[in-house]
Design a protein around this motif. Structure first.
Motif, mmCIF file in Angstrom:
data_model
loop_
_atom_site.group_PDB
_atom_site.id
_atom_site.type_symbol
_atom_site.label_atom_id
_atom_site.label_comp_id
_atom_site.label_asym_id
_atom_site.label_seq_id
_atom_site.Cartn_x
_atom_site.Cartn_y
_atom_site.Cartn_z
ATOM 1 N N VAL A 159 -1.818 -6.493 -4.212
ATOM 2 C CA VAL A 159 -1.767 -5.766 -2.941
ATOM 3 C C VAL A 159 -0.331 -5.677 -2.447
ATOM 4 O O VAL A 159 0.424 -6.651 -2.507
ATOM 5 C CB VAL A 159 -2.659 -6.467 -1.891
ATOM 6 C CG1 VAL A 159 -2.561 -5.776 -0.545
ATOM 7 C CG2 VAL A 159 -4.107 -6.495 -2.366
ATOM 8 N N ASP A 160 0.029 -4.512 -1.955
ATOM 9 C CA ASP A 160 1.303 -4.327 -1.258
ATOM 10 C C ASP A 160 1.057 -4.735 0.195
ATOM 11 O O ASP A 160 0.543 -3.955 0.999
ATOM 12 C CB ASP A 160 1.735 -2.857 -1.352
ATOM 13 C CG ASP A 160 3.066 -2.579 -0.667
ATOM 14 O OD1 ASP A 160 3.442 -3.338 0.239
ATOM 15 O OD2 ASP A 160 3.717 -1.576 -1.021
ATOM 16 N N TRP A 161 1.415 -5.960 0.523
ATOM 17 C CA TRP A 161 1.074 -6.498 1.835
ATOM 18 C C TRP A 161 1.809 -5.790 2.959
ATOM 19 O O TRP A 161 1.247 -5.556 4.037
ATOM 20 C CB TRP A 161 1.343 -8.001 1.869
ATOM 21 C CG TRP A 161 0.441 -8.758 0.948
ATOM 22 C CD1 TRP A 161 0.788 -9.433 -0.189
ATOM 23 C CD2 TRP A 161 -0.991 -8.885 1.056
ATOM 24 N NE1 TRP A 161 -0.325 -9.972 -0.791
ATOM 25 C CE2 TRP A 161 -1.421 -9.665 -0.046
ATOM 26 C CE3 TRP A 161 -1.934 -8.428 1.980
ATOM 27 C CZ2 TRP A 161 -2.769 -9.980 -0.246
ATOM 28 C CZ3 TRP A 161 -3.269 -8.752 1.786
ATOM 29 C CH2 TRP A 161 -3.680 -9.525 0.680
ATOM 30 N N ASP A 162 3.059 -5.438 2.740
ATOM 31 C CA ASP A 162 3.817 -4.771 3.801
ATOM 32 C C ASP A 162 3.174 -3.435 4.174
ATOM 33 O O ASP A 162 2.982 -3.121 5.355
ATOM 34 C CB ASP A 162 5.269 -4.546 3.369
ATOM 35 C CG ASP A 162 6.067 -5.837 3.313
ATOM 36 O OD1 ASP A 162 5.632 -6.832 3.918
ATOM 37 O OD2 ASP A 162 7.127 -5.850 2.657
ATOM 38 N N ALA A 163 2.839 -2.623 3.164
ATOM 39 C CA ALA A 163 2.233 -1.327 3.434
ATOM 40 C C ALA A 163 0.823 -1.471 3.997
ATOM 41 O O ALA A 163 0.396 -0.690 4.860
ATOM 42 C CB ALA A 163 2.212 -0.482 2.162
#
Length: 383
Positions: free
Chosen positions: A57-61
């Motif tokens: 998962v791209d946590w920031d996005a």
């Protein structure tokens, strides 16, 4: 700006995108309805993964998208079906998502409710299913989020009849520290949930569902119904104990259900409010003024898009949701956990683009057009 879009069979049609998007603005908190958007997760496109490996998962996005929803006044329903629970996102990934999103909600003052399921086990006895539920309920409560008791594949497989549902849910409700939302997800969203509440007869299943609620009305904030049957939802909400809300999960009939009638209305917990977030918020604020006609005029035109995204096999609606998030600029790629970006056809995606653009959902229409043309070129469509 023009673009040639493919239909089924490969025929191309010329489409002229709109040049001005809608420009809804943030406003006061909602007063007439409680509204949650079931939010998607953004995959990490640079992770070396396969469809059957743990989600990257791209946590920031992912968190940025939740801040987008909160900024418009919507609540976030986290780690639900829209976030690909059981379709790319396992319990370890969901647990991390819940922790991060709950902390972000606390930091920005956003409302959040999180899914409690049993996806850390593949099967087992009703007692083992109950223990799996308890583990997830404890995590959600520790995070400070409201709990949504999701339908369980493991319980659907293990339960011998309605009595097992009454026992498992009764136990969970007795120990819940705060009122929860009960979630009834139909088999069109997950075929493994056929016969939930102990019967494939929906009338009998409804009776069991209501029996659970009637035994613990103080522990049930509301119910989330995702059966895509407006008549059944209306009949069900009229039978709820006083103070128990109905949150529609009907992505086919939500405008009329939220608007309601002389006997009541539904609140909302919807996957379609992921791509519709700002427009949905604008419509609810109009409804807050008592202007039902204005509410319907804003929201009714969105139903064609929703019915398109949620067409059978309904469980693949997540592909269209993430596709529209990419076109709208909320993420830099069209990649999904579990490789689910391949779950819908090019003509399906082209129609989704056309319908969403017609509604003015893209903040930068030229960006959406450019990204659509990029996708078309990857499929070999000549410009």
């Amino acid at each position: 700006m023009t673009i040639r879009l493919p239909g089924v069979g490969g025929e191309l049609r010329t489409y002229v995108p709109r040049t001005e998007p809608l420009a809804p603005t943030a406003g006061a908190p909602f007063t007439s309805r409680t509204v949650f958007s079931a939010a998607h997760v953004v995959a990490d496109p640079y992770a070396d993964t396969t469809p059957d490996s743990p989600a990257a998962v791209d946590w920031d996005a992912t968190l940025a998208f939740r801040r987008h929803l909160w900024s418009h006044g919507l609540g976030v329903a986290e780690a639900m079906d829209t976030a690909q629970r059981g379709m790319g996102l396992d319990w370890a990934g969901a647990a991390e998502l819940i922790r991060r999103s709950a902390a972000e909600a606390k930091a920005v003052g956003g409302r959040i409710a999180c899914g409690v399921g049993t996806d850390q086990i593949a099967g087992g006895t009703p007692a083992e299913v109950r223990a799996a539920y308890e583990e997830q309920l404890a995590l959600v409560e520790e995070s400070g989020a409201q709990a949504i008791l999701m339908a369980s594949r493991a319980l659907a497989a293990a339960a011998a009849g309605p009595e097992d549902y009454l026992e498992v849910y009764g136990h969970l409700l007795r120990q819940a520290t705060e009122p929860v939302i009960l979630h009834w997800l139909g088999p069109m969203f997950d075929p493994a949930l056929e016969g939930y509440w102990g019967s494939s007869d929906l009338d009998a299943a409804t009776d069991t569902f209501l029996e659970v609620i009637a035994a613990h009305p103080d522990k049930v904030d509301g119910i989330k119904v995702s059966l895509l049957d407006a008549r059944r939802e209306i009949e069900l909400r009229r039978r709820l104990p006083q103070g128990v809300r109905c949150y529609t999960g009907d992505d086919f009939n939500y405008p009329e259900l939220i608007a309601g009638d002389e006997k009541g209305f539904s609140h909302a917990l919807l996957g379609i409010f992921d791509p519709l977030g700002p427009l949905a918020a604008q419509a609810v604020r109009v409804l807050d003024t008592g202007d039902v006609k204005g509410f319907r005029e804003l929201l009714d035109p969105t139903v064609d898009l929703s019915r398109h995204l949620f067409q059978p096999p309904t469980r693949f609606y997540k592909t269209g949701v993430v596709f529209l998030a990419w076109l709208a600029g909320h993420q830099g790629h069209f990649t999904m956990v579990g490789g689910l970006q391949s779950a819908r056809s090019l003509p399906h995606l082209a129609k989704a683009y056309e319908l969403a653009d017609g509604l003015g959902l893209f903040p930068k229409p030229e960006l959406a057009e450019a990204r659509m043309k990029t996708l078309l070129s990857l499929y070999g469509v000549s410009r």
